[in-house]
Design a protein around this motif. Structure first.
Motif, mmCIF file in Angstrom:
data_model
loop_
_atom_site.group_PDB
_atom_site.id
_atom_site.type_symbol
_atom_site.label_atom_id
_atom_site.label_comp_id
_atom_site.label_asym_id
_atom_site.label_seq_id
_atom_site.Cartn_x
_atom_site.Cartn_y
_atom_site.Cartn_z
ATOM 1 N N VAL A 170 0.866 -1.178 0.000
ATOM 2 C CA VAL A 170 0.000 0.000 0.000
ATOM 3 C C VAL A 170 0.904 1.230 0.000
ATOM 4 C CG1 VAL A 170 -1.812 1.273 1.202
ATOM 5 C CG2 VAL A 170 -1.811 -1.243 1.237
ATOM 6 N N SER A 171 0.823 2.020 -1.054
ATOM 7 C CA SER A 171 1.717 3.170 -1.176
ATOM 8 C C SER A 171 1.176 4.399 -0.456
ATOM 9 C CB SER A 171 1.964 3.484 -2.654
ATOM 10 O OG SER A 171 0.745 3.608 -3.352
ATOM 11 N N GLN A 172 -0.137 4.531 -0.335
ATOM 12 C CA GLN A 172 -0.703 5.720 0.302
ATOM 13 C C GLN A 172 -2.173 5.470 0.616
ATOM 14 O OE1 GLN A 172 0.379 9.293 -1.744
ATOM 15 N NE2 GLN A 172 -1.106 10.583 -0.687
ATOM 16 N N THR A 173 -2.704 6.154 1.633
ATOM 17 C CA THR A 173 -4.128 6.096 1.946
ATOM 18 C C THR A 173 -4.692 7.518 1.975
ATOM 19 O OG1 THR A 173 -3.863 6.236 4.341
ATOM 20 C CG2 THR A 173 -3.802 4.024 3.360
ATOM 21 N N ALA A 174 -6.024 7.603 1.847
ATOM 22 C CA ALA A 174 -6.714 8.888 1.935
ATOM 23 C C ALA A 174 -8.097 8.660 2.518
ATOM 24 C CB ALA A 174 -6.819 9.539 0.557
ATOM 25 N N ILE A 175 -8.601 9.634 3.271
ATOM 26 C CA ILE A 175 -9.943 9.584 3.826
ATOM 27 C C ILE A 175 -10.808 10.544 3.023
ATOM 28 C CG2 ILE A 175 -11.350 9.778 5.902
ATOM 29 C CD1 ILE A 175 -9.077 7.728 6.139
ATOM 30 N N PHE A 176 -11.925 10.021 2.496
ATOM 31 C CA PHE A 176 -12.769 10.860 1.646
ATOM 32 C C PHE A 176 -14.190 10.312 1.636
ATOM 33 C CE2 PHE A 176 -14.575 11.909 -2.568
ATOM 34 C CZ PHE A 176 -14.465 13.302 -2.528
ATOM 35 N N GLY A 177 -15.158 11.187 1.925
ATOM 36 C CA GLY A 177 -16.561 10.813 1.832
ATOM 37 C C GLY A 177 -16.947 9.652 2.713
ATOM 38 N N GLY A 178 -16.332 9.539 3.878
ATOM 39 C CA GLY A 178 -16.666 8.450 4.789
ATOM 40 C C GLY A 178 -15.967 7.148 4.488
ATOM 41 N N PHE A 179 -15.043 7.148 3.539
ATOM 42 C CA PHE A 179 -14.303 5.941 3.171
ATOM 43 C C PHE A 179 -12.805 6.165 3.354
ATOM 44 C CE2 PHE A 179 -18.269 5.398 0.940
ATOM 45 C CZ PHE A 179 -18.520 4.034 0.994
ATOM 46 N N ILE A 180 -12.085 5.087 3.588
ATOM 47 C CA ILE A 180 -10.636 5.101 3.524
ATOM 48 C C ILE A 180 -10.234 4.428 2.225
ATOM 49 C CG2 ILE A 180 -10.544 3.011 4.995
ATOM 50 C CD1 ILE A 180 -7.701 3.888 5.805
ATOM 51 N N TYR A 181 -9.448 5.127 1.431
ATOM 52 C CA TYR A 181 -8.974 4.612 0.152
ATOM 53 C C TYR A 181 -7.511 4.192 0.289
ATOM 54 C CZ TYR A 181 -13.153 6.456 -2.135
ATOM 55 O OH TYR A 181 -14.450 6.699 -2.519
ATOM 56 N N ALA A 182 -7.150 3.112 -0.403
ATOM 57 C CA ALA A 182 -5.777 2.606 -0.370
ATOM 58 C C ALA A 182 -5.265 2.445 -1.791
ATOM 59 C CB ALA A 182 -5.718 1.270 0.363
ATOM 60 N N ALA A 183 -4.168 3.155 -2.106
ATOM 61 C CA ALA A 183 -3.501 3.002 -3.402
ATOM 62 C C ALA A 183 -2.525 1.842 -3.278
ATOM 63 C CB ALA A 183 -2.770 4.275 -3.776
ATOM 64 N N CYS A 184 -2.724 0.800 -4.085
ATOM 65 C CA CYS A 184 -1.956 -0.439 -3.944
ATOM 66 C C CYS A 184 -1.133 -0.710 -5.201
ATOM 67 C CB CYS A 184 -2.881 -1.630 -3.689
ATOM 68 S SG CYS A 184 -3.975 -1.427 -2.273
ATOM 69 N N LEU A 185 -0.012 -1.367 -4.996
ATOM 70 C CA LEU A 185 0.839 -1.803 -6.097
ATOM 71 C C LEU A 185 0.664 -3.303 -6.306
ATOM 72 C CD1 LEU A 185 3.965 0.325 -5.132
ATOM 73 C CD2 LEU A 185 2.460 0.692 -7.108
ATOM 74 N N GLY A 186 1.456 -3.842 -7.208
ATOM 75 C CA GLY A 186 1.381 -5.285 -7.462
ATOM 76 C C GLY A 186 0.092 -5.722 -8.112
ATOM 77 N N GLY A 187 -0.570 -4.798 -8.861
ATOM 78 C CA GLY A 187 -1.808 -5.139 -9.541
ATOM 79 C C GLY A 187 -3.026 -5.170 -8.639
ATOM 80 N N ASN A 188 -2.886 -4.682 -7.406
ATOM 81 C CA ASN A 188 -3.989 -4.764 -6.446
ATOM 82 C C ASN A 188 -4.913 -3.556 -6.486
ATOM 83 O OD1 ASN A 188 -3.497 -7.343 -4.764
ATOM 84 N ND2 ASN A 188 -1.472 -6.382 -4.885
ATOM 85 N N GLY A 189 -4.613 -2.572 -7.313
ATOM 86 C CA GLY A 189 -5.549 -1.520 -7.623
ATOM 87 C C GLY A 189 -5.800 -0.506 -6.529
ATOM 88 N N LEU A 190 -6.924 0.197 -6.695
ATOM 89 C CA LEU A 190 -7.389 1.179 -5.721
ATOM 90 C C LEU A 190 -8.511 0.562 -4.921
ATOM 91 C CD1 LEU A 190 -7.152 4.167 -4.759
ATOM 92 C CD2 LEU A 190 -8.947 4.708 -6.440
ATOM 93 N N LYS A 191 -8.343 0.461 -3.602
ATOM 94 C CA LYS A 191 -9.327 -0.183 -2.733
ATOM 95 C C LYS A 191 -9.934 0.839 -1.790
ATOM 96 C CE LYS A 191 -7.029 -4.723 -2.785
ATOM 97 N NZ LYS A 191 -8.163 -5.498 -3.348
ATOM 98 N N LYS A 192 -11.138 0.489 -1.247
ATOM 99 C CA LYS A 192 -11.765 1.376 -0.273
ATOM 100 C C LYS A 192 -12.596 0.571 0.713
ATOM 101 C CE LYS A 192 -16.211 2.543 -2.451
ATOM 102 N NZ LYS A 192 -17.103 3.652 -2.873
#
Length: 785
Positions: A170-192
């Motif tokens: 996980v390269s970075q996280t962000a809090i937005f609109g009541g969700f936590i988002y996770a920017a992932c590497l290794g083909g794991n995409g953007l998760k929330k």
């Protein structure tokens, strides 16, 4: 009030440790040129270099350093974050370590929970990003997300959010609109996931917005942005990605500061408003040829963290007119070789590896050198060293301290005069020779290693992989001489890869440590040239690889090897005695006889004014031994001293002020030992402080009697002639527990008399007698209690 509460509560947790402050005796000499991260907080700017931090007060413009001397670990920093609410700085490391520095508090709290996690591979513990929401820190790592409570100073849950609960980067996280988002590497995409979900430890509560590799995700105002490894930035709305920009270079950092979004690439720093309108753009320019790493802003000023110039500051209105900001320091945090002399220190950054290969990690390296002169750093970049690569050993002309010679393990020998490189000696303009490759006779590679000046002003130079391995050079006459080692090294190209050290004895014998032939002794009397080597188990050498040499004040040769320590006690009969052998030092440890530094890789040996030995090792830190090696006075490691690494590359002593400089694999530090070199006579001897005033702690800080000769007797009496204390060189040595001790050119009196009581107020006489020349001198010390 809150900060006091924080410090108290940390005592309850076993996984914290409070680092020590060593600033009274130690000093850090770190480079702050390569900035890994920069953040703003509490009217300050905090910038992290490879393993140290500095802050800039935005009001006063004052710079403050935070390094191993203040309690940091010295490990490689990956990210930092400042909390205005809790007034603390979070420091994350490549190895998973977290340290917390509190404002206006000397304590550094060390958090080792992630390092101690046995279920996570050591290579996956890197701290990538801190994201604070309320009192919780969401820590993006190479295994997932960990949660840390800033109020309680303890870890919460860890989220493994990969498919099936696997570990993902996980390269970075962000809090937005009541969700936590996770920017992932290794083909794991953007998760929330919903931030209020109490069971985020369950990977099934994490949904995937989109697949792919994401470098960053960040919110600003009512917008959410994400960056993929394809160099594209997207606006994320209702789980739909809309491309907004394609960058020329891969983005290295994206962050929000107030209502602004910042994106940094290696050549540019972009500042946008929350709607992604470009406000200003700073770019690399010829005035500061470097690479950008990260950026932040304050008001209408941009601060860019660079690879070579620390922080570059510019106004929004003129973003390419930079001001350079960073504390003074050397070029790099990888000192390879150092040389101290009379309030000066020279530093090179090499390097070659243990096999004398000048090509490690992309070498031969182009790195320049640094010079600490009267507490100011003068840095000379590679562009000014006439093309000399893999700079290593340093020798200062004893008759002209402004003339310095720096070895290049690829290009020859660099002469520096008054800070300016003036001549590069190679095969075309000197007696130096290139190694010869049979397969490529035109290849030029001049591997100059250790050098040393003798008492006549000749510079002795070792050159690897050639027949004439030893050279002498007279800087006054520009004359060169060569000495062949062919009688002991038949195939220099393949047999002798390099030389570890060179020392000169009182009889002008040159001692050279070699890779494959142990210790080589060379003696040239003009009509008679003697050459002999000492190696093999039959002469008690633990290995043929000799890494360090030092001739002590008793003409004993101390030999550091790749597998321990040896001493050649009788050097005068080396060429005539067929049975000469090296000896190990045997010490008693808990009643058991042991070999001193058994199997240790010795990297350097230095002899101080008291004939004591400073010995650096590769992995076990720095040792300070008594003159015979029987007593360990100090053993400094990362655990009890501000060494950024236990691998010591080099040690150098400045006997004019008692400072010991220590070059480690991760930075340079110095220790104020208090010892000094002896003088030829007693003419300049003096005592201080004098008078000794009531506020001076005489027992702990001691009265110093400076600039004494090598073999001296000291008597201290009261004004009526009653003996108070007495010491003699080689007997009452420092760290022996006497009230009056001698350490080289300095004696230390703790203010006590023969009855072990602190003396009364009065005048005391210090009677100095040189035991060799019979010179005497009397000093007076006034004690006021």
């Amino acid at each position: 009030m809150f900060k006091s509460f924080v410090v108290v509560i940390t005592c309850l947790f076993s996984l914290f440790s409070v680092a020590q402050d060593y600033s009274s005796l130690w000093q850090g000499h770190f480079s702050y040129n390569n900035i890994k991260d920069v953040v703003r907080g509490n009217d300050k700017l905090y910038a992290a270099s490879e393993n140290a931090v500095f802050s800039l007060d935005l009001v006063t413009q004052e710079l403050t350093e935070l390094s191993t001397v203040n309690g940091l670990s010295g490990e490689s920093i990956s990210t930092i974050y400042y909390s205005d609410l809790y007034e603390l700085l979070l420091i994350g490391y490549e190895n998973g370590l977290i340290e917390i520095a509190f404002d206006n508090n000397d304590n550094i709290l060390t958090v080792v929970d992630i390092i101690d996690k046995v279920t996570i591979p050591p290579t996956d513990k890197r701290i990538n990003h801190f994201n604070v929401f309320d009192n919780l820190v969401y820590i993006a790592t190479n295994y997932g997300i960990s949660v840390y409570d800033l109020e309680r100073l303890e870890f919460g849950d860890t989220y493994f959010i990969g498919s099936g609960g696997t570990q993902v980067k996980v390269s970075q996280t962000a809090i937005f609109g009541g969700f936590i988002y996770a920017a992932c590497l290794g083909g794991n995409g953007l998760k929330k996931a919903q931030i209020t979900n109490s069971n985020l430890i369950d990977y099934q509560n994490w949904g995937q917005v989109v697949s792919g590799d994401f470098l960053a995700v960040e919110s600003v105002g009512d917008k959410l942005y994400a960056i993929r490894t394809n160099r594209r930035l997207y606006n994320v709305a209702n789980d739909v990605l809309t491309e907004r920009f394609l960058y020329a270079d891969a983005p290295l950092d994206m962050r929000s500061v107030g209502s602004n979004l910042l994106v940094t690439t290696k050549n540019d720093a972009f500042v946008y408003d929350e709607s992604f309108n470009l406000i200003t753009q700073a770019s690399v320019n010829p005035s500061f040829s470097t690479l950008f790493n990260v950026a932040t802003i304050d008001s209408e000023t941009i601060y860019v963290g660079t690879k070579d110039f620390g922080i570059l500051k510019a106004a929004f209105t003129n973003p390419n007119s930079f001001e350079e900001i960073h504390p003074e320091g050397p070029l790099l945090n990888t000192p390879f070789s150092i040389k101290a002399i009379a309030n000066n220190l020279w530093v090179t950054f090499g390097e070659y590896d243990i096999y004398y290969n000048p090509y490690p990690n992309g070498g031969p390296h182009r790195r320049g050198f640094s010079h600490l002169k009267e507490e100011k750093w003068i840095n000379v970049p590679y562009s000014e060293v006439l093309g000399a690569r893999s700079l290593n050993a340093i020798s200062v002309n004893l008759f002209n301290n402004d003339q310095v010679f720096i070895s290049s393990f690829f290009s020859g020998l660099l002469e520096v005069n008054e800070e300016e490189p003036t001549i590069l000696y190679d095969q075309t303009n000197s007696g130096l020779e290139s190694l010869v490759l049979p397969s490529n006779p035109n290849y030029v590679d001049i591997r100059v290693g250790p050098t040393v000046f003798d008492g006549n002003g000749l510079l002795w130079i070792t050159t690897s992989r050639v027949d004439n391995a030893l050279k002498s050079f007279n800087p006054s006459s520009n004359q060169w001489r060569s000495y062949s080692f062919s009688s002991i090294i038949s195939d220099p190209l393949n047999e002798e890869l390099g030389f570890g050290d060179i020392a000169i004895g009182s009889d002008n014998t040159k001692w050279i440590g070699s890779y494959n032939h142990g210790v080589i002794g060379v003696k040239d009397s003009g009509s008679n040239f003697l050459l002999k080597h000492l190696s093999g188990e039959e002469v008690n050498m633990p290995t043929e690889y000799v890494t360090a040499l030092a001739m002590d004040k008793r003409n004993q040769l101390w030999i550091g090897t790749f597998r321990g320590l040896r001493v050649l006690y009788n050097t005068s009969n080396f060429f005539t005695d067929d049975n000469v052998r090296a000896e190990e030092i045997v010490i008693l440890e808990d009643g058991i006889a042991k070999e001193l530094l058994f199997q240790q890789i010795v990297t350097d040996i230095e002899v101080d004014g008291a004939n004591n030995k400073w010995i650096g090792t590769a992995g076990s830190g720095l040792f300070y031994f008594s003159s015979d090696g029987q007593k360990t006075i100090f053993h400094f490691t990362k655990d009890n001293a501000p060494l950024p690494s236990n691998t010591i590359n080099d040690v150098s002593l400045d006997e004019s002020n008692g400072i010991v400089y220590v070059a480690t694999s991760k930075g340079l530090v110095s220790f104020r030992s208090g010892s000094s070199g002896t003088q030829e006579n007693l003419q300049g001897a003096y005592a201080y402080p004098n008078p000794v005033r009531p506020g001076f702690n005489i027992v702990e800080e001691k009265v110093k009697i400076k600039d004494i000769s090598e073999n001296v007797n000291i008597k201290i009496t009261d004004i009526e002639g009653n003996l108070v204390a007495e010491a003699q060189s080689r007997t009452n040595q420092r760290y022996s527990g006497y009230n009056l001790e001698i350490d080289g050119g300095t004696a230390y009196w703790n203010g006590k008399n023969l009855a072990n009581n602190i003396v009364a107020s009065g005048v005391y006489l210090v009677m100095l007698s040189d035991l060799d020349t019979y010179e005497t001198k009397v000093l007076k010390i006034m004690v006021v209690r």
